[in-house]
Design a protein around this motif. Structure first.
Motif, PDB file in Angstrom:
ATOM      1  N   ALA A   1      -5.816   7.383  -2.934  1.00 16.83           N
ATOM      2  CA  ALA A   1      -4.479   7.031  -2.443  1.00 16.83           C
ATOM      3  C   ALA A   1      -4.282   5.523  -2.392  1.00 16.83           C
ATOM      4  N   PHE A   2      -3.030   5.141  -2.567  1.00 22.29           N
ATOM      5  CA  PHE A   2      -2.657   3.729  -2.548  1.00 22.29           C
ATOM      6  C   PHE A   2      -1.395   3.564  -1.727  1.00 22.29           C
ATOM      7  N   ASN A   3      -1.111   2.339  -1.359  1.00 20.58           N
ATOM      8  CA  ASN A   3       0.140   2.125  -0.648  1.00 20.58           C
ATOM      9  C   ASN A   3       1.305   2.065  -1.648  1.00 20.58           C
TER      10      ASN A   3
ATOM     11  N   SER B   1       3.260  -0.021  -2.763  1.00 21.62           N
ATOM     12  CA  SER B   1       3.463  -1.168  -3.643  1.00 21.62           C
ATOM     13  C   SER B   1       2.495  -1.202  -4.814  1.00 21.62           C
ATOM     14  N   LYS B   2       1.503  -0.318  -4.800  1.00 24.97           N
ATOM     15  CA  LYS B   2       0.543  -0.329  -5.896  1.00 24.97           C
ATOM     16  C   LYS B   2       1.124   0.400  -7.117  1.00 24.97           C
TER      17      LYS B   2
ATOM     18  N   PRO C   1     -10.415   4.635  -1.391  1.00 24.45           N
ATOM     19  CA  PRO C   1     -11.235   5.735  -0.891  1.00 24.45           C
ATOM     20  C   PRO C   1     -10.802   7.079  -1.470  1.00 24.45           C
TER      21      PRO C   1
ATOM     22  N   ILE D   1       5.096   6.297   2.328  1.00 21.45           N
ATOM     23  CA  ILE D   1       3.827   6.933   1.927  1.00 21.45           C
ATOM     24  C   ILE D   1       3.815   7.188   0.424  1.00 21.45           C
TER      25      ILE D   1
ATOM     26  N   ARG E   1      -7.314   2.334   5.511  1.00 19.19           N
ATOM     27  CA  ARG E   1      -6.399   1.347   4.971  1.00 19.19           C
ATOM     28  C   ARG E   1      -5.458   0.859   6.071  1.00 19.19           C
TER      29      ARG E   1
ATOM     30  N   ASP F   1      -1.848  -1.386   6.128  1.00 19.16           N
ATOM     31  CA  ASP F   1      -0.822  -2.025   5.309  1.00 19.16           C
ATOM     32  C   ASP F   1       0.142  -2.802   6.198  1.00 19.16           C
TER      33      ASP F   1
ATOM     34  N   ARG G   1       9.853  -2.803   1.966  1.00 18.77           N
ATOM     35  CA  ARG G   1      10.051  -2.879   0.511  1.00 18.77           C
ATOM     36  C   ARG G   1       8.718  -3.121  -0.188  1.00 18.77           C
ATOM     37  N   SER G   2       7.870  -3.939   0.433  1.00 17.21           N
ATOM     38  CA  SER G   2       6.539  -4.136  -0.147  1.00 17.21           C
ATOM     39  C   SER G   2       5.493  -4.083   0.965  1.00 17.21           C
ATOM     40  N   TRP G   3       4.346  -3.574   0.609  1.00 10.90           N
ATOM     41  CA  TRP G   3       3.260  -3.400   1.577  1.00 10.90           C
ATOM     42  C   TRP G   3       2.021  -4.118   1.066  1.00 10.90           C
TER      43      TRP G   3
ATOM     44  N   LYS H   1       0.899  -0.671   9.709  1.00  7.18           N
ATOM     45  CA  LYS H   1       0.582   0.756   9.840  1.00  7.18           C
ATOM     46  C   LYS H   1      -0.785   1.016   9.237  1.00  7.18           C
TER      47      LYS H   1
ATOM     48  N   PHE I   1      -6.057  10.775   6.071  1.00  5.96           N
ATOM     49  CA  PHE I   1      -4.856  10.276   5.408  1.00  5.96           C
ATOM     50  C   PHE I   1      -3.598  10.550   6.227  1.00  5.96           C
TER      51      PHE I   1
END
Lengths: 573, 573
Positions: free
Chosen positions: A427-429, A431-432, A443, A553, B486, B488, B495-497, B537, B543
């Motif tokens: 998983a990524f945030n 913005s990735k 992870p 998410i 994680r 963020d 808009r961006s993390w 967050k 997750f």
């Protein structure tokens, strides 16, 4: 207030990003255009929206009463968009306003032999063939949704790969492929890669399942059947395959267990051998990490099967504890730190690699985690689609870890090296991007967050109000052993929340609770209301709740899609 | 778009609810009025807002540069509001525009003897006395924030109770009490209940702690010290007391363990006896279930200590496993289902009842849960404020379960019957009021959801931008053994993390991870930005993520307050 405007800005940003996309990303671009057209222009007017999945596309469409087919999209929307974007590129293929079949011989192009093509198999120059076509897809490589997998096809025909990964067989991808066309393959080198033999042994499936992709077979259980049975009948259990279903004989099947320590030790077990361990049953829901992806896809397109809420089912699994087998096979329970258990199935991809993934050894050896080597499902031998004759069941984890057709287990210092483990289910945030996401440091997902869905009524239904209320039913689930402690439903945008009165669940302890929960809520509605939007959210025994929206998410792969479930229904008083 | 308008409507609804409140809820009403005045009217203009806690009030104030004292509030805002609401009620006390001390003798009222008062001690007629005052608070009973506890004072003086529960000693509560005044207590029956002796033995505390209430002592650790030390120094560990701190002698202390089964078996252990079990250490953060309550309180007032983010600290605890002691004491590990372990401390309330709560026996016997009977904290004997000489440490659970000054453990079919267990630390959805919340059916909180907070910069700080970015530091934590995977941070409303690059945590396995995580993120900001709102967050190993806003997790008690942490800072480029 600012949250709203941020939302809008986010959408605009998405637009910009997608309109700035280069040709290499046409596929994604067209999906987004489609989404934007159907989504944004009609979101304020569609009240009885229906979801309909078009199998040949692999994406979810929102329609207004009528079903817009892939053909309509292709010719009207996508066609136009693609046309616009590729017109200044030197495409030597057909016009863009008809659905094409790729790989036809084209008279004006140079001819290459298979030997010549085979010299272009690395990142500097990457050619593939499809039927008569030769394609230079070097510039497409970074955008390939399947990541590094494509490298296996360097300098070769992509047909054997696409026969396994059947989701490629769509008009858009054929069109995208043709945009990279550079020549014809010599007639002598064109081989018939028809896929008949690969798929001929697929099991017969229940026709009530909602098919998402045919090859490999991926299908979800309709919502109405999810809530009809606490333990899902085997034939209605959702199906998630990566490859063709292998045909294994229970009598001959062997499980090889290898423990890599100071020396390597290997045990081999027949199913009869496994029966010598204590036999147990565990109730566990299995859920695809991509369940409810279609809802996240509405915020901004993601890659993967467009599951609605039907990629989760519940069953009682019978077998032996993985922990017992590992102890017998020489695993030291005091020496688990940093080690992994690699599971390998008998299903094989186009390059001859078996499906494989892993979990931490800590998790495997924890008595609370209740991981099984299962041979039965709801009291019956495992059906072929669910791993006959042997599968792992890792309760609380994404179902991908519950490897089917299990043929080997390896305890190792390393995680599984497979594509499915290294390049997926991480998983990524939000913005990735595919360009910036670093799979190596992200992870792996070994446990699933709290989620829920409304199964009845369905989105767009017309409901008769009884005693001033509507009855709402659905499921809820949380991974990692967490139990569902509350489900709340709102019919007024969160101003009031109505607690589900009935939670149907088994009596497992809170942190070892692996089954799902079915719920029923009675939600009052005012007599003047002709239409309501219902929101559902669950709270688990760690008191985690679902996030309100998908925006924050969102992730490139569309997994862990667990924001509030929202549907609109019409009311008759 | 609708989410925003719903938010506004929700606020309006809250207003309506609070303005409709009857006199019995003046206290809450005034708190809300204050919040509304300070919060709503200035939320758009305050950019350098500071939080300041006024100890005598027990609530958090938002001020614009200057500190508005309780006196100012009382006379200007609350006084006016109360005045408005009670003017048509037959109050026989003082005028409402001066701060009063309750219980003065009033010449115009009838006189009652203590014996007469004592006849009014049930729900039909409930009188209490305070100094010279006699009060009929029958109608107030359902609104008592402490629930049924008040029943202990029926027909009696409330002074001994308020000496223990010092949070009652505020101008508003004195005023509220006087609104129920019906007479004077006979001079012969007025007893001096001064509280000197109860609190004289309180430990000396570090003056860097931020005191929330003095008696009982509740204090949070300043944010800057949270991130300065991975393991919080004992003297800076936040303190949460319900009663005066008992003074116990380690040499004489005995722990009684009673196991109720087919027959009752009791063991008694000195600390030296406990040393015979294997000694272990566990790193665990302890967090009050009400940590970050002050942020939820801004949505709509809740009841409880107005913790900012400082009701969490991290330590290494040394002791023996509870599981080992229970096994020794006769607990059958195969017979745990539905049973509970009741912990009782030596701290005593005004009625002579010891503090007590319980956890499920399943949880206590699970080897993964790592529950300790602890005698040391960061290598030193437990300080008096943290349970000297013996406490339970239940990692991953609300700190209330980690009972201090532990004197008995009882394994029982039933949960603890105490007020603290039955009437507190349970969660409800936002629509439940004190009138509709059913504590009996609500699940007790045994595990905490994922949370995080920005510790540096602080809200309102002016920060020098370096290399186009600001450095942001904080903590993150999740209960139930989940690890933080994680964190963020967004500086542009989602808009961006930006993912925190450094996560400082220990190496415990994912589902047995009980320490907190400290993090540092570098968040780019544009050169034209003079001010940004930072959002943080966290995502844990299941997750699960934090909810965006407090609205939909709001609950009457203000616990589990884990929405995004948001602060505003000014930038200097």
């Amino acid at each position: 207030m600012y949250q709203c405007s941020e939302t809008n800005k986010t959408r605009e940003t998405f637009c910009d990003i997608y309109f700035e996309m280069s040709l290499k990303k046409i596929l994604l671009g067209t999906v987004f255009l489609r989404n934007r057209y159907i989504g944004l222009s009609s979101v304020s007017t569609i009240t009885d929206k229906k979801y309909r999945f078009d199998e040949s596309e692999g994406f979810l469409f929102r329609t207004k009463g009528k079903i817009l087919t892939a053909a309509v999209f292709s010719s009207v929307l996508i066609g136009a968009a693609v046309n616009e974007q590729i017109k200044d590129k030197n495409v030597k293929s057909q016009s863009n306003d008809v659905v094409i079949e790729a790989g036809e011989k084209l008279p004006d192009l140079p001819t290459y032999t298979a030997e010549e093509v085979s010299k272009h198999g690395d990142k500097n120059s990457f050619w593939v063939t499809y039927k008569h076509g030769v394609y230079d897809v070097t510039k497409f490589l970074p955008s390939h949704p399947g990541g590094e997998q494509i490298m296996n096809a360097g300098g070769l025909s992509i047909e054997p790969f696409w026969n396994v990964y059947g989701m490629h067989k769509t008009p858009e991808i054929y069109k995208l492929l043709e945009s990279y066309r550079i020549g014809n393959l010599h007639d002598d080198d064109v081989i018939d890669h028809s896929d008949d033999e690969l798929w001929v042994k697929e099991p017969v499936r229940d026709n009530r399942l909602i098919v998402k992709t045919a090859k490999p077979f991926n299908a979800e259980i309709p919502a109405k059947y999810q809530i009809k049975f606490f333990d899902t009948p085997n034939e209605l259990f959702y199906v998630r395959q990566h490859m063709p279903v292998p045909e294994l004989d229970a009598d001959d099947h062997r499980l090889k267990v290898t423990v890599k320590g100071s020396k390597i030790r290997t045990e081999e077990f027949s199913l009869r051998d496994l029966d010598k361990f204590r036999r147990v049953t565990t109730r566990a829901a299995l859920m695809c990490a991509g369940n409810r992806r279609s809802e996240m896809n509405e915020v901004k397109p993601v890659k993967g099967i467009g599951w609605m809420g039907g990629a989760i089912s519940n069953a009682v699994w019978g077998g032996v504890y993985l922990r017992d087998v590992l102890l017998y096979s020489g695993v030291d329970p005091e020496d688990t730190k940093g080690k992994h258990v690699i599971f390998t199935g008998a299903d094989i991809d186009a390059t001859g690699v078996n499906f494989s993934t892993s979990i931490p050894l800590d998790m495997a050896m924890n008595p609370s985690s209740g991981i099984l080597l299962a041979t039965t499902m709801n009291g019956h031998p495992l059906p072929p689609d669910h791993g006959r004759p042997l599968r792992v069941v890792v309760p609380g984890a994404p179902a991908v870890r519950s490897v089917k057709w299990l043929q080997s287990i390896t305890v190792s210092e390393d995680e599984s090296p497979s594509h499915w483990h290294q390049k997926d289910y991480r998983a990524f945030n939000p913005s990735k991007t595919w360009e910036t996401a670093d799979f190596a440091t992200a992870p792996p997902v070994y446990s699933l967050p709290v989620t829920s869905a409304i199964c009845d009524p369905a989105d767009g239904d017309v409901i008769s109000v009884k005693n001033g209320a509507v009855q709402v039913r659905g499921y809820a689930y949380s991974g990692g052993g967490a139990k569902i402690v509350r489900v709340d439903v709102s019919a007024d945008g969160g101003r009031s929340w109505w607690e589900a009165r009935e939670l149907q669940a088994d009596a497992a302890p809170p942190q070892q609770h692996y089954g799902w929960t079915l719920w029923t809520a009675s939600v009052p509605v005012a007599t003047q209301q002709k239409e309501v939007e219902l929101w559902a959210k669950a709270t688990d025994s760690n008191f985690n709740t679902q996030p309100e929206r998908f925006n924050d998410i969102w992730n490139i792969r569309g997994i862990l899609s667990n924001a509030y479930h929202r549907i609109k229904i019409k009311l008759v008083h």
